[in-house]
Design an enzyme around this catalytic site. Structure first.
Site, mmCIF file in Angstrom:
data_model
loop_
_atom_site.group_PDB
_atom_site.id
_atom_site.type_symbol
_atom_site.label_atom_id
_atom_site.label_comp_id
_atom_site.label_asym_id
_atom_site.label_seq_id
_atom_site.Cartn_x
_atom_site.Cartn_y
_atom_site.Cartn_z
ATOM 1 N N CYS A 49 0.842 -1.198 0.000
ATOM 2 C CA CYS A 49 0.000 0.000 0.000
ATOM 3 C C CYS A 49 0.875 1.245 0.000
ATOM 4 O O CYS A 49 1.752 1.393 0.840
ATOM 5 C CB CYS A 49 -0.913 -0.003 1.225
ATOM 6 S SG CYS A 49 -2.038 1.413 1.255
ATOM 7 N N CYS A 51 -0.428 4.358 0.295
ATOM 8 C CA CYS A 51 -1.161 5.490 0.866
ATOM 9 C C CYS A 51 -0.293 6.231 1.882
ATOM 10 O O CYS A 51 0.714 5.724 2.365
ATOM 11 C CB CYS A 51 -2.483 5.040 1.473
ATOM 12 S SG CYS A 51 -2.386 4.449 3.178
ATOM 13 N N CYS A 54 -0.703 4.577 6.048
ATOM 14 C CA CYS A 54 -0.193 3.312 6.570
ATOM 15 C C CYS A 54 1.216 3.449 7.141
ATOM 16 O O CYS A 54 2.036 4.211 6.625
ATOM 17 C CB CYS A 54 -0.157 2.248 5.465
ATOM 18 S SG CYS A 54 -1.757 1.526 5.078
#
Length: 189
Positions: A49, A51, A54
């Site tokens: 991930c 993003c 996180c």
């Protein structure tokens, strides 16, 4: 800091594990009184991930994250060291106040993922968890100010590691979210 790694467990080929992994104990990075969280079932939808929310290992552009049913996730030791990172976020990321490691993040609001907790499989006490299956939110790496990881590398090159890159979740998960929303709005039954 200059980011040079995708993630230590995918940079030089995907971590290979067991798709039948049955859970285990997650531990934060503290050497004194580490937070331990028990996951008493297998995990699903393991992915890289990009993003900006996180937790990531130092120097990594991506996290490795999966989900487990929230009822299968419990704090086993040193829960007094946990705090929610952002109470307004959909994912209630519980992180160690000392080392900053995100231990688990339940979804408690009305959402397609309600009842699931996001966890970082690399924190398991064993390395047998399933390998990541895709890369999500790859453009967020750029959004976070990282145009490349050095030598012209671009986040979409997760394909070279065996992970299909998406600017959202995988197509199957996006279909699941869309179906849940359509049912909630009475458009589908």
């Amino acid at each position: 800091m200059s980011v040079r790694l995708l993630h230590p467990l995918i940079q030089n080929g995907l971590h290979k594990g067991d798709s039948n992994h049955a859970g285990g104990i997650l531990a934060c990075k503290c050497t004194d009184r580490p937070v331990k969280v028990k996951v008493s079932t297998g995990i699903a939808h393991n992915h890289a991930c990009g993003c900006t929310k996180c937790w990531k290992p130092d120097g990594a552009a991506f996290s490795v994250v999966a989900v487990a049913p929230s009822e299968s996730v419990s704090v086993a030791e040193n829960g007094d060291k946990l705090a929610v990172v952002d109470p307004s976020a959909l994912i209630q990321r519980h992180a160690c106040k000392e080392c900053g490691t995100h231990m688990y993040g339940p979804v408690e609001r009305d959402h397609a993922f309600k009842g699931l907790s996001f966890i970082h499989p690399e924190l398991f006490d064993n390395g047998n968890w399933p390998q990541p299956g895709f890369a999500a939110f790859v453009s967020s790496v750029i959004e976070a100010g990282r145009r490349s990881l050095g030598d012209g590398w671009h986040p979409r090159e997760t394909e070279g590691c065996g992970l299909d890159p998406y600017d959202c979740l995988s197509p199957a998960l996006m279909d699941y979210l869309a179906t849940w929303t359509a049912k909630k709005n009475g458009i589908l039954q």
